[in-house]
Design a protein around this motif. Structure first.
Motif, PDB file in Angstrom:
ATOM      1  N   ASP A  25       0.810  -1.216   0.000  1.00  0.00           N
ATOM      2  CA  ASP A  25       0.000   0.000   0.000  1.00  0.00           C
ATOM      3  C   ASP A  25       0.848   1.273   0.000  1.00  0.00           C
ATOM      4  N   LYS A  26       2.154   1.126  -0.136  1.00  0.00           N
ATOM      5  CA  LYS A  26       3.050   2.289  -0.156  1.00  0.00           C
ATOM      6  C   LYS A  26       3.312   2.800  -1.568  1.00  0.00           C
ATOM      7  N   ILE A  27       2.906   2.009  -2.577  1.00  0.00           N
ATOM      8  CA  ILE A  27       3.150   2.386  -3.971  1.00  0.00           C
ATOM      9  C   ILE A  27       1.867   2.240  -4.779  1.00  0.00           C
ATOM     10  N   GLU A  28       1.571   3.269  -5.548  1.00  0.00           N
ATOM     11  CA  GLU A  28       0.506   3.194  -6.548  1.00  0.00           C
ATOM     12  C   GLU A  28       1.186   2.970  -7.889  1.00  0.00           C
ATOM     13  N   VAL A  29       0.726   1.977  -8.643  1.00  0.00           N
ATOM     14  CA  VAL A  29       1.352   1.609  -9.915  1.00  0.00           C
ATOM     15  C   VAL A  29       0.343   1.759 -11.039  1.00  0.00           C
ATOM     16  N   ILE A  30       0.759   2.406 -12.122  1.00  0.00           N
ATOM     17  CA  ILE A  30      -0.113   2.605 -13.272  1.00  0.00           C
ATOM     18  C   ILE A  30       0.666   2.249 -14.541  1.00  0.00           C
ATOM     19  N   VAL A  31       0.077   1.437 -15.405  1.00  0.00           N
ATOM     20  CA  VAL A  31       0.675   1.089 -16.694  1.00  0.00           C
ATOM     21  C   VAL A  31       0.110   2.028 -17.751  1.00  0.00           C
ATOM     22  N   LYS A  32       1.003   2.623 -18.541  1.00  0.00           N
ATOM     23  CA  LYS A  32       0.597   3.567 -19.585  1.00  0.00           C
ATOM     24  C   LYS A  32       1.469   3.372 -20.820  1.00  0.00           C
ATOM     25  N   SER A  33       1.099   4.051 -21.888  1.00  0.00           N
ATOM     26  CA  SER A  33       1.992   4.114 -23.048  1.00  0.00           C
ATOM     27  C   SER A  33       3.196   4.969 -22.649  1.00  0.00           C
ATOM     28  N   ASP A  34       4.273   4.882 -23.407  1.00  0.00           N
ATOM     29  CA  ASP A  34       5.475   5.662 -23.092  1.00  0.00           C
ATOM     30  C   ASP A  34       5.168   7.150 -22.948  1.00  0.00           C
ATOM     31  N   LEU A  35       4.491   7.692 -23.938  1.00  0.00           N
ATOM     32  CA  LEU A  35       4.209   9.131 -23.922  1.00  0.00           C
ATOM     33  C   LEU A  35       3.339   9.500 -22.723  1.00  0.00           C
ATOM     34  N   ASP A  36       2.279   8.756 -22.483  1.00  0.00           N
ATOM     35  CA  ASP A  36       1.391   9.055 -21.357  1.00  0.00           C
ATOM     36  C   ASP A  36       2.113   8.900 -20.016  1.00  0.00           C
ATOM     37  N   ALA A  37       2.983   7.922 -19.918  1.00  0.00           N
ATOM     38  CA  ALA A  37       3.734   7.713 -18.675  1.00  0.00           C
ATOM     39  C   ALA A  37       4.666   8.883 -18.403  1.00  0.00           C
ATOM     40  N   VAL A  38       5.386   9.309 -19.420  1.00  0.00           N
ATOM     41  CA  VAL A  38       6.311  10.434 -19.249  1.00  0.00           C
ATOM     42  C   VAL A  38       5.545  11.726 -18.974  1.00  0.00           C
ATOM     43  N   MET A  39       4.419  11.911 -19.639  1.00  0.00           N
ATOM     44  CA  MET A  39       3.622  13.116 -19.390  1.00  0.00           C
ATOM     45  C   MET A  39       3.073  13.124 -17.965  1.00  0.00           C
ATOM     46  N   ALA A  40       2.782  11.962 -17.398  1.00  0.00           N
ATOM     47  CA  ALA A  40       2.333  11.895 -16.003  1.00  0.00           C
ATOM     48  C   ALA A  40       3.434  12.409 -15.073  1.00  0.00           C
ATOM     49  N   ILE A  41       4.683  12.102 -15.399  1.00  0.00           N
ATOM     50  CA  ILE A  41       5.812  12.613 -14.606  1.00  0.00           C
ATOM     51  C   ILE A  41       5.915  14.123 -14.793  1.00  0.00           C
ATOM     52  N   LYS A  42       5.904  14.569 -16.036  1.00  0.00           N
ATOM     53  CA  LYS A  42       6.025  16.011 -16.326  1.00  0.00           C
ATOM     54  C   LYS A  42       4.925  16.824 -15.662  1.00  0.00           C
ATOM     55  N   ASN A  43       3.725  16.279 -15.574  1.00  0.00           N
ATOM     56  CA  ASN A  43       2.583  16.995 -15.009  1.00  0.00           C
ATOM     57  C   ASN A  43       2.385  16.725 -13.515  1.00  0.00           C
ATOM     58  N   ASN A  44       3.418  16.159 -12.879  1.00  0.00           N
ATOM     59  CA  ASN A  44       3.386  15.878 -11.432  1.00  0.00           C
ATOM     60  C   ASN A  44       2.228  14.978 -11.011  1.00  0.00           C
TER      61      ASN A  44
END
Length: 123
Positions: A25-44
């Motif tokens: 319960d300490k980690i939330e994990v989400i599978v995305k396409s490369d672009l969507d995954a990187v954009m999730a990082i960029k958008n905090n």
């Protein structure tokens, strides 16, 4: 809780399963396409990106390198080498947020990477 997005080209479901098992319960994990995954990082919307491919840097990290910059990304394994536990921990503590690795090394890499991420963030 830390949020990890999975991009890359290979083993996404196996990587997701292992991270969930290790992080509980300490980690939330989400599978995305490369672009969507990187954009999730960029958008905090996520804290860390992980991805696997055949080389550990091409399909695993190409989008992250392009959008997050080389200073934020690291390849933790290649077809011939894998960083040691100490080297992986050092990359985490140096501020890297995007991690690439080869599909065959994913289990071993995650065994070092996930505890390092948890210790750094929830320590």
């Amino acid at each position: 809780m830390i949020k990890v997005v999975i991009g890359g080209q290979l083993n996404k479901q196996a990587i997701e399963k292992q991270i969930r098992e290790m992080g509980g319960d300490k980690i939330e994990v989400i599978v995305k396409s490369d672009l969507d995954a990187v954009m999730a990082i960029k958008n905090n919307q996520a804290d860390y990106y992980v991805g696997a491919c055949e080389t550990g840097s091409g399909g695993a990290l190409a989008m992250a390198l392009a959008l997050l910059g080389r200073d934020n990304c690291v390849s933790l394994s290649s077809p011939s080498t894998m960083k040691s536990t100490n080297e992986i921990e050092a990359e985490v503590y140096s501020g890297k947020i995007a991690f690439g690795f080869t599909a065959p090394s994913s289990k071993n890499v995650l065994n070092d990477l996930i505890p390092a991420l948890l210790n750094k963030n929830l320590g």
